[in-house]
Design a protein around this motif. Structure first.
Motif, PDB file in Angstrom:
ATOM      1  N   PRO A  33     102.213  44.755  60.358  1.00 61.83           N
ATOM      2  CA  PRO A  33     103.541  44.691  60.508  1.00 61.83           C
ATOM      3  C   PRO A  33     104.086  45.287  61.924  1.00 61.83           C
ATOM      4  O   PRO A  33     103.350  46.095  62.901  1.00 61.83           O
ATOM      5  N   ASP A  34     105.069  44.732  62.355  1.00 65.29           N
ATOM      6  CA  ASP A  34     105.602  45.071  63.605  1.00 65.29           C
ATOM      7  C   ASP A  34     106.740  46.171  63.684  1.00 65.29           C
ATOM      8  O   ASP A  34     107.930  45.702  63.526  1.00 65.29           O
ATOM      9  N   GLY A  63     101.480  57.240  59.597  1.00 67.40           N
ATOM     10  CA  GLY A  63     100.555  58.442  59.307  1.00 67.40           C
ATOM     11  C   GLY A  63      99.329  57.841  58.459  1.00 67.40           C
ATOM     12  O   GLY A  63      99.294  56.413  57.980  1.00 67.40           O
ATOM     13  N   TYR A  64      98.376  58.701  58.337  1.00 67.52           N
ATOM     14  CA  TYR A  64      97.092  58.257  57.612  1.00 67.52           C
ATOM     15  C   TYR A  64      97.237  58.981  56.215  1.00 67.52           C
ATOM     16  O   TYR A  64      97.619  60.051  56.213  1.00 67.52           O
ATOM     17  N   ILE A 112     106.237  54.051  57.628  1.00 68.07           N
ATOM     18  CA  ILE A 112     107.348  54.511  56.849  1.00 68.07           C
ATOM     19  C   ILE A 112     108.699  54.188  57.413  1.00 68.07           C
ATOM     20  O   ILE A 112     108.921  54.676  58.411  1.00 68.07           O
ATOM     21  N   SER A 113     109.511  53.271  56.458  1.00 68.06           N
ATOM     22  CA  SER A 113     110.810  52.891  57.043  1.00 68.06           C
ATOM     23  C   SER A 113     111.896  53.828  56.566  1.00 68.06           C
ATOM     24  O   SER A 113     111.824  53.975  55.313  1.00 68.06           O
ATOM     25  N   LYS A 150     101.814  48.874  54.999  1.00 71.34           N
ATOM     26  CA  LYS A 150     100.361  48.984  55.226  1.00 71.34           C
ATOM     27  C   LYS A 150     100.112  48.424  56.589  1.00 71.34           C
ATOM     28  O   LYS A 150     100.370  47.363  56.735  1.00 71.34           O
ATOM     29  N   SER A 151      99.275  49.241  57.459  1.00 71.28           N
ATOM     30  CA  SER A 151      98.687  48.661  58.593  1.00 71.28           C
ATOM     31  C   SER A 151      97.499  47.808  58.395  1.00 71.28           C
ATOM     32  O   SER A 151      96.975  48.101  57.339  1.00 71.28           O
ATOM     33  N   CYS A 152      96.999  47.123  59.091  1.00 75.07           N
ATOM     34  CA  CYS A 152      95.704  46.506  58.844  1.00 75.07           C
ATOM     35  C   CYS A 152      94.673  47.427  59.253  1.00 75.07           C
ATOM     36  O   CYS A 152      93.365  47.404  59.246  1.00 75.07           O
TER      37      CYS A 152
END
Lengths: 441, 901
Positions: A33-34, A63-64, A112-113, A150-152
């Protein structure tokens, strides 16, 4: 005729040749996601102004994931921390979705938006959620994908090793490890959770020093829905890992599963331990299984007392209007092997005790037959100990010191005996006893 | 189900009709037979035979000087037998000592009256008038005659009872699509016993697979429909009798559709039958029949009113798209071939010995998605529906409810299974959270029947038959697809500790594709018995009395040790044995040559089924502690009248089915001690009462028109307060007793208890016909939840009675829902024609012309098991756990073209 049959036969598609459909495993290509991060987790918490706030700016945090709800101890909460190795900040998201571990496994990086979400401090813990009618609720399942991305990227998360004394609010939501910790002896034999119903329970964990004195404690919170709630608490000490939480003033640790509990060393097992924190009611006589509360003269008994959450045993002849008040509080039998080095300790405090009053004694016996009649016929001797005295202030707890107990085949009974008078103002002070302990070193 | 047209005459063969004397059976020559529709006249030859060219329907006037003229209406079914049809004429002014009752509807068999070579039956032997006009027309309304379970009807093939010991039902999928190669040579009225089979309260029907029953024929059939299958192709070949020794039958058929009526359902049935008759000697014959009809089909879901309203009448929640392809999670596969060996030996002229053996073996698979520590994958799980968001009356989240509703209505992918998501969630870990498995039943069945039919004299006949049934099965779950994962650990996510492990001896075994898991047990069941039937056939009175005695044993053998029942799951259960007996007696009294009354009665004690004898078969050996014989008492009285051109039948019946057991399995909340759990629910000691009246009337007028009307009014209820027992992980038998179920006088569910229909049919001389019928059905009730009608309903978690119960609310909360009335209009028609020597017959039917869909059946959910929970749920504008309903079919069409050569 035959030609017709052949034509007809040809019209029938082959028998039992319906293909068994085979289904391929769908492939997923990850697209990062950008999203531009605007705030750190700590900065978001600083936005709080003592009541629920709504976030209407287009803010983003990352965050993780450290929480895992697979085994049921954590429910509808995602805890994230700002780094997978040396985290400094963490926060909780409350979401209306179960089995989050399948979608957001531990170590996944999330964006998180925050726009249109809310922030509140609930029972001492910061939570990000959804605002509905002026209160914070879990982000509805249908909205989760609008806010959580989710990030990759994902990383293995190593827990941050913490000294209990340094636990503070900034660690809430973070994955921490605590070393040299064990379960309190009064919890030995219990299961992790509640067997009869689905209510959550607290389990007490303690850190002891080399003398097996309690240094610090921490609560382990176990849900009635956790899959491991039937397992017995291990009687060992070691390292525990979990996500830190809080309930009002008490910090609580949430393990994710039993692999978070790595207890391999021998723990401090007090032969005897009573902090009077359980089973005691303020101002009512003490009834504890194994202990004997014997009133030799008068009607006053050793009773419970409480001050600022700390329970203890106390005896006072004040206001009894009786000439003689004698009460014994006797421990269960303390026995041990000849090779054991055993030390006995306790704390005492006084209140309104006149100078020179010697009615409070700590005695021991090796030959008491454990009957009430036998109390007066047994052979009691004074146990050398430091007691609260005239030199000490009222209410101050005085440690008895480590009193060695020499091996005796019959074991020891230790008695706290109060001899006073309700009619003699010089003999009606109050004595209190707490943290009675016999340990093997 | 569609009309069966079995025996078209060939070019060089016509329909054969025989005219005989009703008092001595001798053939009558010179009889004038006028085909009223076709306007042709025939005369019977010296043997009494007439050969008619015919269409599907014949209206004949038969007359000869000295005999009473009669009118007769015949269809295909009357010519099923290879010998054709026989009609009897009465002499005028001769005292009628007829032994044949013209208006009897029973088939008269060859051996009943030895003087006759064979009779297929009289013109009104087409089976029961009532059945004829309801079975096909009312299938959409799920009408069941007399409200009985289907297991009350006994089906035999080659004299062997096909109903299983497991649940008393017939597994039609194992012999579907080959019916044209079977001759229905017996179909009794309700209560009556069969020739060789005692039966229950329904009818006894026997199918015979002997190819000698049929004439030589080659036939193909093409069908198109929109119900369960789209296309069907069938070919059938019968060799006829070759060299007086051999005859064989071959039928091959394929029914298929990629999309059946309900969304996401497909259907694939391949049928194969091969049968050979071999005449060993002039009086003995052996038959070998092989039947294999493998089936694969997708299922559809019952839904709540909320879901039906959000979607459409064909909605099915069991399927979804996987990379664009439709994939249904609930697939049923049946592979159970049957092999028959039949031997018939005419010991003497009047004694026939029959030996029949059936061996059946194979598998039934039912697939399902499993999930462990993962969100429920079904899109209609109650937490995913709009009603969930407004469940708290003081905290209704309308905006989210609206968003969810919008998605449901507009986004098909949202309201179906998200297969791609399941694979994705599985990919985070080699341990699957979602997986596909089959519930497998692997059966080994051996059945045998040995019988003697003895004709003592003209009036008395004795049949003795003995039977043996062995049904053994292995039952287990088998992993079929890990959905992208590598393995699975078999644990029950609702238990903890040892109770989690369903195969305790192999606690940590990783389950891979093909492995058995969850449950694994065997069932052994065996029944032997014999039936004796004595038939008396006198001038004015017919009587049959049948006695049946049988012995049945059941046993379960657990292969897995289930952690929740560690001491009661592995190994053999106790052996259950039952001794059953029954007596049937029916009498007909002839009132005139055209009318008679009949009284059928029965009393029998039958063993309970395997299914109701073990309470929680998958997990333990527990036997229903109240396993006792079921009691059946049934009586009916009928009046039959057959006129020249009309027919009238009326029956009243009264039946009691006592001490029976019903079982169910679901997730309940609000049980004792405020617990929630999966429960296996057993209601036992149930008494059911069935009473009602059936009326049927048929009239032929103006030769070409047929009119019928039928009425059935019934009252089928629970007749007592049965007891309820629940078993789950957390309750054992002592705690699991819920006491009385207060359902006396509640209606039984499963179809309308009142139906009325009428119809008209026109038969044209130009070889075509058309018919229209109207069907009304009402008094259709949904299945009540027994748990909601025990005292548990009124108790709080501590077992004390709830305080503030509003009596008026209880009546409305516990009222049984009536699904209302339904109306269906059906139309059908047919035409036969010949092209280049091939005979064609085209049949078209349309059911439910006006496409009216409504709930055809339903059941209450038992999840809210007490007053507080149920009241709270019903008070919601959209309850979370309302009843679930099945939707009837809309317009169904059926097009069939058959070709004969």
């Amino acid at each position: 005729m035959k030609k017709n049959i052949i034509i007809l036969l040809g019209l029938i598609i082959c028998f039992s040749c319906a293909e068994e459909p085979s289904y391929e495993i769908p492939k997923h290509d990850c697209i990062e996601p950008d999203i531009e991060i605007t705030n750190s987790l700590g900065q978001i918490k600083e936005m709080y102004i003592d009541r629920l706030i709504g976030i209407d700016q287009d803010l983003h945090i990352e965050g993780y994931v450290v929480s895992d709800d697979e085994q049921g101890n954590i429910y509808k909460v995602i805890s994230i921390q700002n780094d997978f190795e040396n985290p400094t900040e963490a926060i909780q998201l409350i979401v209306d979705k179960s089995y989050l571990y399948g979608i957001y496994p531990v170590g996944t990086k999330l964006y998180i938006s925050l726009k249109n979400l809310g922030l509140d401090k609930v029972n001492g813990v910061f939570q990000i959620g959804y605002i509905h009618e002026s209160s914070l609720i879990r982000i509805p399942s249908i909205k989760i994908d609008d806010h959580i991305f989710k990030s990759c990227e994902s990383h293995e998360v190593s827990p941050r090793i913490i000294d209990i004394k340094n636990i503070d609010d900034s660690l809430i939501g973070m994955l921490i490890s605590i070393e040299n910790i064990q379960f309190a002896s009064e919890d030995f034999g219990l299961a992790y959770g509640n067997l009869n119903n689905t209510y959550s329970v607290n389990r007490n964990m303690r850190i002891y020093d080399e003398l097996c004195h309690e240094e610090s404690s921490l609560i382990l919170r176990v849900s009635g829905y956790s899959s491991f709630k039937n397992n017995t608490l291990p009687v060992k000490k070691g390292t525990i890992t979990g996500v830190l939480g809080k309930y009002n003033n008490d910090f609580q640790l949430y393990i994710r599963d039993l692999s978070d509990v790595n207890f391999t060393q021998s723990p401090c097992i007090p032969l005897l331990e009573n902090t009077f924190q359980t089973g005691i009611v303020n101002n009512l006589p003490i009834y504890i299984d194994g202990w004997v509360n014997f009133t030799e003269k008068g009607s006053e008994q050793w009773s419970g007392g409480i001050f600022r959450g700390d329970y203890f045993a106390q005896f006072s002849a004040y206001g009894t209007d009786e000439d003689e008040n004698i009460g014994w509080l006797i421990t269960p039998n303390i026995n041990f092997a000849q090779t054991d080095e055993v030390y006995f300790s306790f704390e005492t405090s006084k209140r309104s005790v006149d100078e020179g009053f010697d009615g409070f004694e700590v005695l021991y016996s090796n030959d008491w037959d454990s009957s009430l009649k036998g109390v007066n016929t047994a052979n009691w001797q004074v146990l050398e100990a430091v007691l609260a005295s005239d030199d000490d202030d009222d209410y101050d707890w005085v440690n008895s010191g480590e009193i060695p107990l020499v091996f005796h085949p019959n074991g020891y009974y230790i008695a706290f005996k109060y001899t006073g008078s309700g009619t003699d103002t010089k003999k009606d002070g109050t004595y209190r006893v707490d943290n009675i302990r016999a340990v093997v070193r | 189900m569609f009309l069966v047209f079995n025996s078209f005459p060939q070019d060089n063969e016509k329909a054969r009709l025989r005219i005989s004397n009703s008092s001595n059976y001798t053939p009558i020559s010179g009889v004038k037979v006028s085909d009223i529709i076709m306007n042709k006249i025939y005369t019977s030859n010296v043997n009494g035979y007439i050969y008619l060219e015919y269409i599907h329907y014949l209206a004949l006037e038969i007359s000869k000087k000295g005999y009473k003229t009669i009118k007769v209406y015949l269809t295909e079914d009357d010519f099923i037998d290879i010998e054709g049809c026989i009609v009897f004429l009465e002499k005028i002014n001769v005292p009628d000592k007829s032994l044949i009752n013209i208006s009897e509807i029973e088939l008269i068999r060859q051996n009943d009256i030895p003087e006759l070579k064979s009779i297929s039956g009289l013109y009104n032997s087409r089976g029961d008038l009532f059945d004829r006009h309801t079975m096909f027309n009312m299938s959409n309304a799920r009408f069941r005659r007399r409200g009985y379970n289907y297991s009350e009807n006994t089906i035999t093939i080659n004299n062997i009872k096909i109903n299983s010991l497991y649940d008393g039902n017939v597994n039609w999928s194992t012999w579907s699509g080959i019916m044209h190669a079977l001759k229905k040579d017996e179909s009794t009225s309700y209560i009556e016993s069969g020739n060789l089979s005692f039966g229950k309260m329904g009818s006894v029907t026997n199918y015979n697979s002997s190819p000698s029953n049929f004439r030589k024929i080659t036939k193909a059939m093409f069908t198109q429909s929109n119900k369960t299958y789209k296309y069907r192709r069938q070919i059938m070949y019968n060799s006829g009798v070759l060299k007086d020794k051999l005859a064989f039958n071959l039928i091959l058929s394929r029914k298929s559709s990629e999309r059946s009526y309900f969304e996401g359902t497909d259907y694939n049935l391949d049928s194969f039958l091969a049968a050979i008759d071999y005449k060993i000697q002039s009086n003995s014959q052996i038959n070998f029949t092989f039947i294999y009809t493998p089936l694969v089909k997708g299922k559809s879901s019952p839904n709540t009113k909320e879901v039906w309203g959000l979607t459409n009448n064909k909605y099915n929640s069991y399927w979804g798209f996987q990379q664009g392809k439709v994939r249904n999670s609930r697939i049923k596969k049946v592979k159970l071939p049957m092999v028959f060996l039949n031997y018939k030996y005419n010991i003497k002229d009047n004694i026939v010995l029959k030996l029949n053996i059936l061996k059946q073996y194979g598998f039934v698979y039912n697939s399902r998605i499993g999930y462990n520590r993962a969100a429920n994958p079904l899109p209609t799980y109650y937490q995913y529906l709009p009603s969930y968001f407004v469940r708290y009356s003081d905290d209704e989240n309308f905006s989210n409810a609206y968003l969810v509703e919008k998605q449901f209505r507009e986004n098909q992918e949202y309201r179906q299974l998200k297969w791609d998501d399941l694979y994705y969630i599985n990919s985070s870990n080699p341990k699957s959270k979602y997986y596909m498995y089959d519930d497998v039943v692997s059966s080994g069945i051996l059945k045998g029947n040995a019988s003697l039919e003895i004709v003592l004299d003209k009036e008395n006949k004795l049949n003795i038959s003995s039977y043996l049934t062995i049904e053994n099965s292995e039952n287990y779950a088998e992993m079929t697809d890990l959905l992208g994962g590598e393995l699975y650990y078999d644990t029950n996510p609702y238990s903890s500790g040892d109770a989690m492990y369903q195969d305790l001896e192999n606690k940590n075994k990783p389950i891979k594709k093909g492995d058995r898991f969850i449950y694994n047990y065997e069932i052994e069941s065996m029944q032997t018995g014999f039936a004796i039937k004595y038939k008396i056939h006198k001038y004015l009175w017919d009587s049959n009395i049948t006695l049946d005695l049988n012995s049945t044993i059941y046993r379960r053998n657990g292969i897995f040790r289930n952690g929740g029942f560690a001491n009661n799951s592995l190994g053999q259960s106790e052996l259950l044995s039952f001794f059953g007996k029954g007596l049937k007696w029916d009498n007909s009294f002839k009132l005139s040559n055209r009318s008679f009354i009949k009284m059928n009665s029965m009393y029998s004690q039958n063993p309970p089924t395997v299914k109701t004898s073990f309470i929680n078969m998958r997990v333990n050996n527990s036997v229903n502690p109240y396993h006792e014989l079921e009691l059946r008492k049934s009586i009916d009285m009928a009046y039959y009248y057959t006129g020249d051109s009309d027919k009238f039948q009326t029956k009243i019946f009264y039946s009691q089915l006592n001490n029976t057991v019903d079982g169910n399995f679901y997730f309940a909340q609000g049980l004792k001690n405020d617990s929630d759990d999966f429960v296996s629910e057993t209601m036992y000691g149930i008494n059911k009462l069935y009473k009602g009246v059936e009326i049927g009337f048929e009239k032929h007028f103006l030769a070409q028109y047929e009119f019928f009307t039928i009425l059935n009014y019934g009252e089928y209820t629970y007749a007592n307060k049965p007891k309820l027992m629940l078993q789950s992980e957390s309750t054992n038998i002592e705690n699991g007793n819920y006491g009385n179920v207060y359902i006396e006088n509640y209606r039984l569910s499963g179809g309308p208890q009142a139906v009325f229909a009428f119809g008209l049919k026109y038969n044209s001389p130009k070889y075509w016909w058309v018919g229209l019928n109207n069907n009304f059905a009402w008094k259709n009730y949904i299945q009540i939840s027994p748990l909601l009608r025990t005292s548990n309903f009124f108790e709080d978690e501590n077992g004390s009675i709830l305080n503030d119960i509003d009596r008026t609310k209880i009546i409305s909360l516990l009222k049984q829902e009536d699904l209302g009335s339904s109306f269906y209009m059906n139309m059908s028609g047919g035409k036969s024609f010949r092209i280049k020597g091939l005979s064609f017959y085209l049949f078209i039917s349309m059911n439910n012309i006006f496409n009216k869909t409504q709930y055809s059946g339903g059941f209450e959910q038992s999840r809210n098991a007490n007053y507080e929970l149920l009241l709270a749920d019903k008070n919601r504008e959209k309850p979370l756990f309302p009843s679930k309903y099945w939707m009837s079919y809309g317009t169904l069409y059926f097009l069939n073209l058959s070709v004969r050569m």
